[in-house]
Motif scaffolding. Structure first.
Motif, PDB file in Angstrom:
ATOM      1  N   VAL A   1      24.910  -4.370   4.568  1.00  0.00           N
ATOM      2  CA  VAL A   1      24.690  -5.648   3.873  1.00  0.00           C
ATOM      3  C   VAL A   1      24.883  -5.518   2.360  1.00  0.00           C
ATOM      4  CG1 VAL A   1      23.144  -6.557   5.644  1.00  0.00           C
ATOM      5  CG2 VAL A   1      22.184  -5.320   3.679  1.00  0.00           C
ATOM      6  N   ARG A   2      25.475  -4.426   1.942  1.00  0.00           N
ATOM      7  CA  ARG A   2      25.644  -4.186   0.499  1.00  0.00           C
ATOM      8  C   ARG A   2      26.478  -5.280  -0.175  1.00  0.00           C
ATOM      9  NH1 ARG A   2      24.254  -0.033  -2.531  1.00  0.00           N
ATOM     10  NH2 ARG A   2      23.847   1.550  -0.974  1.00  0.00           N
ATOM     11  N   HIS A   3      27.369  -5.908   0.581  1.00  0.00           N
ATOM     12  CA  HIS A   3      28.155  -7.004   0.007  1.00  0.00           C
ATOM     13  C   HIS A   3      27.302  -8.245  -0.237  1.00  0.00           C
ATOM     14  CE1 HIS A   3      27.961  -7.692   4.300  1.00  0.00           C
ATOM     15  NE2 HIS A   3      28.413  -8.923   4.132  1.00  0.00           N
ATOM     16  N   LEU A   4      26.115  -8.298   0.403  1.00  0.00           N
ATOM     17  CA  LEU A   4      25.240  -9.468   0.245  1.00  0.00           C
ATOM     18  C   LEU A   4      24.138  -9.223  -0.772  1.00  0.00           C
ATOM     19  CD1 LEU A   4      24.668 -10.461   3.986  1.00  0.00           C
ATOM     20  CD2 LEU A   4      26.251 -11.504   2.357  1.00  0.00           C
ATOM     21  N   LEU A   5      23.528  -8.053  -0.671  1.00  0.00           N
ATOM     22  CA  LEU A   5      22.404  -7.760  -1.560  1.00  0.00           C
ATOM     23  C   LEU A   5      22.140  -6.260  -1.595  1.00  0.00           C
ATOM     24  CD1 LEU A   5      20.454  -7.415   1.005  1.00  0.00           C
ATOM     25  CD2 LEU A   5      19.641  -9.683   0.480  1.00  0.00           C
ATOM     26  N   ASP A   6      21.410  -5.869  -2.653  1.00  0.00           N
ATOM     27  CA  ASP A   6      20.991  -4.479  -2.794  1.00  0.00           C
ATOM     28  C   ASP A   6      19.599  -4.329  -2.215  1.00  0.00           C
ATOM     29  OD1 ASP A   6      23.250  -3.438  -4.186  1.00  0.00           O
ATOM     30  OD2 ASP A   6      22.598  -4.565  -5.946  1.00  0.00           O
TER      31      ASP A   6
ATOM     32  N   GLU B   1      20.260 -11.533   6.012  1.00  0.00           N
ATOM     33  CA  GLU B   1      21.250 -12.593   5.814  1.00  0.00           C
ATOM     34  C   GLU B   1      20.578 -13.901   5.395  1.00  0.00           C
ATOM     35  OE1 GLU B   1      24.711 -10.868   8.802  1.00  0.00           O
ATOM     36  OE2 GLU B   1      23.474 -12.538   9.474  1.00  0.00           O
ATOM     37  N   ARG B   2      19.412 -14.152   5.976  1.00  0.00           N
ATOM     38  CA  ARG B   2      18.698 -15.375   5.611  1.00  0.00           C
ATOM     39  C   ARG B   2      18.321 -15.360   4.127  1.00  0.00           C
ATOM     40  NH1 ARG B   2      13.446 -18.281   8.219  1.00  0.00           N
ATOM     41  NH2 ARG B   2      14.797 -18.267  10.039  1.00  0.00           N
ATOM     42  N   VAL B   3      17.768 -14.251   3.669  1.00  0.00           N
ATOM     43  CA  VAL B   3      17.337 -14.230   2.264  1.00  0.00           C
ATOM     44  C   VAL B   3      18.543 -14.242   1.331  1.00  0.00           C
ATOM     45  CG1 VAL B   3      15.149 -13.119   2.841  1.00  0.00           C
ATOM     46  CG2 VAL B   3      17.036 -11.715   1.980  1.00  0.00           C
ATOM     47  N   ALA B   4      19.650 -13.653   1.757  1.00  0.00           N
ATOM     48  CA  ALA B   4      20.864 -13.693   0.934  1.00  0.00           C
ATOM     49  C   ALA B   4      21.339 -15.132   0.739  1.00  0.00           C
ATOM     50  CB  ALA B   4      21.965 -12.837   1.562  1.00  0.00           C
ATOM     51  N   ALA B   5      21.240 -15.944   1.777  1.00  0.00           N
ATOM     52  CA  ALA B   5      21.686 -17.333   1.673  1.00  0.00           C
ATOM     53  C   ALA B   5      20.824 -18.136   0.697  1.00  0.00           C
ATOM     54  CB  ALA B   5      21.690 -17.995   3.051  1.00  0.00           C
ATOM     55  N   PHE B   6      19.614 -17.633   0.427  1.00  0.00           N
ATOM     56  CA  PHE B   6      18.739 -18.276  -0.564  1.00  0.00           C
ATOM     57  C   PHE B   6      19.044 -17.786  -1.987  1.00  0.00           C
ATOM     58  CE2 PHE B   6      15.586 -18.904   3.031  1.00  0.00           C
ATOM     59  CZ  PHE B   6      15.600 -20.290   2.979  1.00  0.00           C
ATOM     60  N   GLY B   7      20.038 -16.923  -2.135  1.00  0.00           N
ATOM     61  CA  GLY B   7      20.378 -16.446  -3.472  1.00  0.00           C
ATOM     62  C   GLY B   7      19.681 -15.157  -3.863  1.00  0.00           C
ATOM     63  N   THR B   8      19.076 -14.500  -2.893  1.00  0.00           N
ATOM     64  CA  THR B   8      18.470 -13.193  -3.143  1.00  0.00           C
ATOM     65  C   THR B   8      19.582 -12.154  -3.204  1.00  0.00           C
ATOM     66  OG1 THR B   8      16.566 -13.880  -1.853  1.00  0.00           O
ATOM     67  CG2 THR B   8      16.781 -11.516  -2.293  1.00  0.00           C
TER      68      THR B   8
ATOM     69  N   ARG C   1      31.550 -11.851  -5.968  1.00  0.00           N
ATOM     70  CA  ARG C   1      32.150 -12.507  -4.797  1.00  0.00           C
ATOM     71  C   ARG C   1      31.211 -13.566  -4.245  1.00  0.00           C
ATOM     72  NH1 ARG C   1      34.419  -7.862  -0.877  1.00  0.00           N
ATOM     73  NH2 ARG C   1      34.687  -9.724   0.403  1.00  0.00           N
ATOM     74  N   VAL C   2      31.776 -14.678  -3.791  1.00  0.00           N
ATOM     75  CA  VAL C   2      30.967 -15.744  -3.196  1.00  0.00           C
ATOM     76  C   VAL C   2      30.460 -15.273  -1.833  1.00  0.00           C
ATOM     77  CG1 VAL C   2      31.008 -18.080  -2.250  1.00  0.00           C
ATOM     78  CG2 VAL C   2      32.224 -17.570  -4.393  1.00  0.00           C
ATOM     79  N   VAL C   3      29.139 -15.286  -1.671  1.00  0.00           N
ATOM     80  CA  VAL C   3      28.591 -14.870  -0.377  1.00  0.00           C
ATOM     81  C   VAL C   3      27.900 -16.014   0.365  1.00  0.00           C
ATOM     82  CG1 VAL C   3      28.351 -12.456  -1.068  1.00  0.00           C
ATOM     83  CG2 VAL C   3      26.410 -13.996  -1.353  1.00  0.00           C
ATOM     84  N   ALA C   4      27.534 -17.068  -0.339  1.00  0.00           N
ATOM     85  CA  ALA C   4      26.907 -18.204   0.344  1.00  0.00           C
ATOM     86  C   ALA C   4      27.224 -19.483  -0.416  1.00  0.00           C
ATOM     87  CB  ALA C   4      25.399 -18.018   0.463  1.00  0.00           C
ATOM     88  N   ARG C   5      27.214 -20.558   0.347  1.00  0.00           N
ATOM     89  CA  ARG C   5      27.564 -21.867  -0.211  1.00  0.00           C
ATOM     90  C   ARG C   5      26.725 -22.923   0.511  1.00  0.00           C
ATOM     91  NH1 ARG C   5      32.589 -22.464  -2.547  1.00  0.00           N
ATOM     92  NH2 ARG C   5      33.466 -20.705  -1.411  1.00  0.00           N
ATOM     93  N   ASP C   6      26.152 -23.850  -0.252  1.00  0.00           N
ATOM     94  CA  ASP C   6      25.361 -24.938   0.341  1.00  0.00           C
ATOM     95  C   ASP C   6      24.329 -24.421   1.350  1.00  0.00           C
ATOM     96  OD1 ASP C   6      26.801 -26.818  -1.147  1.00  0.00           O
ATOM     97  OD2 ASP C   6      28.387 -26.878   0.364  1.00  0.00           O
ATOM     98  N   GLY C   7      23.685 -23.324   0.972  1.00  0.00           N
ATOM     99  CA  GLY C   7      22.596 -22.821   1.798  1.00  0.00           C
ATOM    100  C   GLY C   7      22.998 -21.978   2.991  1.00  0.00           C
TER     101      GLY C   7
END
Lengths: 397, 397
Positions: free
Chosen positions: B142-147, B107-114, B388-394
């Motif tokens: 976590v497939r909705h966030l990243l592969d 989740e942390r790396v996803a919030a960085f745009g990974t 889909r939007v998964v993160a905003r402003d970090g």
């Protein structure tokens, strides 16, 4: 100074939870959490956040930053001399040193919990004392955020650059506290000539000394031993620093040991700033040899580097990475580089977090202590300068 | 997949301002800003923020992180073998691999745009396939966030560690896509034995290869040339990577040139991760020799390192620092390491920001373009995965 401020339920580096009462710019009382509740006008609830003494930026160039003028692509240079020439072209294009840019950088580092810094400021025939005068004025304007100490930096040379020595002397008269230098061999081609000028200025004015030394290998190590000798002969031990000193990461073990011993004995500190493309001074070995090592950001988005964030904790983490630091003990050493060690080099009296210390403090939300604060370096929860809140949640208040 | 999403007034890396319409997980249309206003159900106003393809994390260890269990002081080890033994002790104390910790890091790396990553996962006699099974399950969650792409990593050796080869084969059957390896000389003492096992597994299963290589100097360079030879003889060019390969920063010019040429010709990529205490592979020279270089975080607060943030842009900046990168061209290369080059190594089809590409996107608020995004790496304004939007402003949305 200001009204009383109570920092309630702060965790200290040793794990104790305390209330910290700030009065008249000082830490007036430090007592178990929950015991100083009713005594202050203003209260900041820290909820167990780690409270640390204000961070100390040991090496920055406030006059060089390009923050605030949009992105300017870096023009990579070859030699140090070529890069100096390119920087001057750019400085001329931008109309010289700018208080707006410098102020932007000062405010940025303040939001990271930097409550004191040492900034070098370029002095040469073209810019004259304009950079010095700009930063002397700025430091008054930002005194509520941080204390600025200035180094007169002969970026174009001291012996060979016409008029530099006179400008340096004038800068010291104007209130600059530190005499700078730069590669006595590499830039001036005259080790004794530059060191004689630097230490002469320092002796006459009572200033400290901080010399940029990029010269590599045996040459750089030789210059370090000469700086140690000049420090001993002028009695300036404890008031002299060398910035970068890459040579300490390049020479053989015996040369390193002899050079480190000379620095330690003379009282010459070493500033390092992390992960460059060249070998870096070995921080643990220097510390064990008795040399005071401190750290700084160096260039932050300027003609020398597009990188840099100005966060001393992030600098400490980068240094930890580059030095192979992993244990708590090593991370605590990295932390000392941007706190106690830097304060000692800057000549700060009574630095720390104890009754009577300056109320320059920074709070960080981490689960544990100092090692985690270095490794994770989250935005600062609260920054207090002289007993007043100046930043909160990573932004100026 | 999802309803349509319009990203309005995004700046592309080439400076154009566009509207980007995402439909069915893809970039459906890309047109001048202001021209796609009425076509989408949901609109995100980017206000000229720089829009980039989703970042690609090329090397992470999701199963190792200690995030979420409080601060655990690093126990510095001596040899790699000692550190492996200590890590196993700690893993046992903590009850083995943990989906909670791994998820926290994902989740942390996803919030960085990974939006894609390659994670190594330990396989050894003690942990068996528990780490593999944990991450196979997590990647669905976590497939909705990243592969997530997985590498079966024989952290304790492959030839000499009893049962490792069978476990590796089983991991590949379960769905792991990449065969890992580790210091064929330094850990197994049998270069041909380990490489034979690794490439044999890859040939039989159709998997890719990614080998950790810490072995230094001439030995490491020799192993790199042997990996190139195995890659050619198995026809796996373009599907093989070596992680770290410090040796490339240690050998003389002729050995470097011969080794780089062998890697380029065979189609072996090199992963690097920045500012360690040892020499690093020279990224620019490898690139000019035709080698694909990519980057990753490696360890993030685990038994190997207390450091690491998991931000690919910050990784790119650290690499830039360590490599002496300053020009826009060099910062763009640093960016390629965590985007296009990493996507190529991971075998991602149609990666990028164009009509038809996966709608995996990240927006960064910088004044200029990619070089500034690397240098400044501010919190991500918006992260979009599969339209889909998964993160905003970090922060995760």
């Amino acid at each position: 100074m200001s009204g009383a401020l109570l920092l309630a339920d702060a965790k200290l580096a040793d794990g104790r939870h305390v209330d910290v009462l700030c009065e008249n710019g000082r830490v007036a009382r430090l007592a178990p959490a929950g015991t100083l509740g009713a005594s202050a006008a203003a209260v900041e609830q820290l909820g167990g956040a780690l409270l640390l003494p204000g961070l100390v930026e040991g090496h920055i160039h406030l006059d060089k930053t390009l923050l605030g003028v949009g992105w300017i692509p870096n023009r990579p240079g070859g030699s140090v001399a070529e890069r100096i020439a390119r920087e001057k072209e750019l400085r001329a294009e931008l109309g010289g040193p700018s208080p707006e840019r410098a102020r932007r950088l000062a405010e940025r580092v303040a939001a990271f919990g930097t409550t004191r810094l040492r900034s070098h400021v370029d002095i040469d025939a073209e810019v004259g004392l304009r950079g010095v005068e700009m930063l002397l004025a700025l430091r008054e304007e930002v005194r509520h955020l941080l204390d600025v100490q200035l180094v007169a930096f002969p970026q174009s040379g001291l012996v060979t650059h016409k008029g530099a020595a006179e400008l340096m002397a004038e800068a010291l008269r104007l209130g600059v506290e530190v005499v700078g230098g730069l590669d006595p061999a590499g830039i001036d081609g005259d080790v004794e000539g530059q060191l004689g000028a630097v230490f002469g200025l320092a002796e006459r004015s009572g200033a400290m000394v901080d010399i940029h030394l990029h010269d590599f290998g045996e040459l750089g190590a030789f210059e370090l031993r000469r700086i140690a000798a000049w420090t001993r002969s002028t009695g300036l031990g404890g008031r002299v620093a060398v910035s970068h000193a890459f040579a300490l990461g390049m020479v053989d073990e015996a040369t390193f040991a002899a050079t480190a011993a000379a620095l330690a004995e003379a009282g010459v500190a070493i500033m390092t700033n992390g992960p460059g493309p060249v070998p870096m001074p070995p921080v643990r070995q220097l510390t064990e040899a008795g040399v005071v090592v401190f750290a700084g950001s160096d260039n932050i988005r300027d003609a020398w580097s597009p990188l840099g964030d100005g966060d001393p904790l992030s600098t400490a983490a980068r240094i930890a990475w580059r030095q192979g630091f992993a244990s708590d003990q090593d991370l605590e050493l990295a932390f000392a580089l941007v706190t106690g060690n830097a304060a000692r080099v800057l000549g700060v009296e009574g630095y720390g977090l104890h009754e009577g210390a300056a109320a320059d403090l920074v709070a960080v939300r981490v689960e544990a202590g100092v090692p985690e604060a270095v490794a994770a370096h989250p935005p600062r929860a609260l920054v207090v300068k002289g007993g007043r809140v100046v930043a909160r949640d990573g932004r100026l208040a």
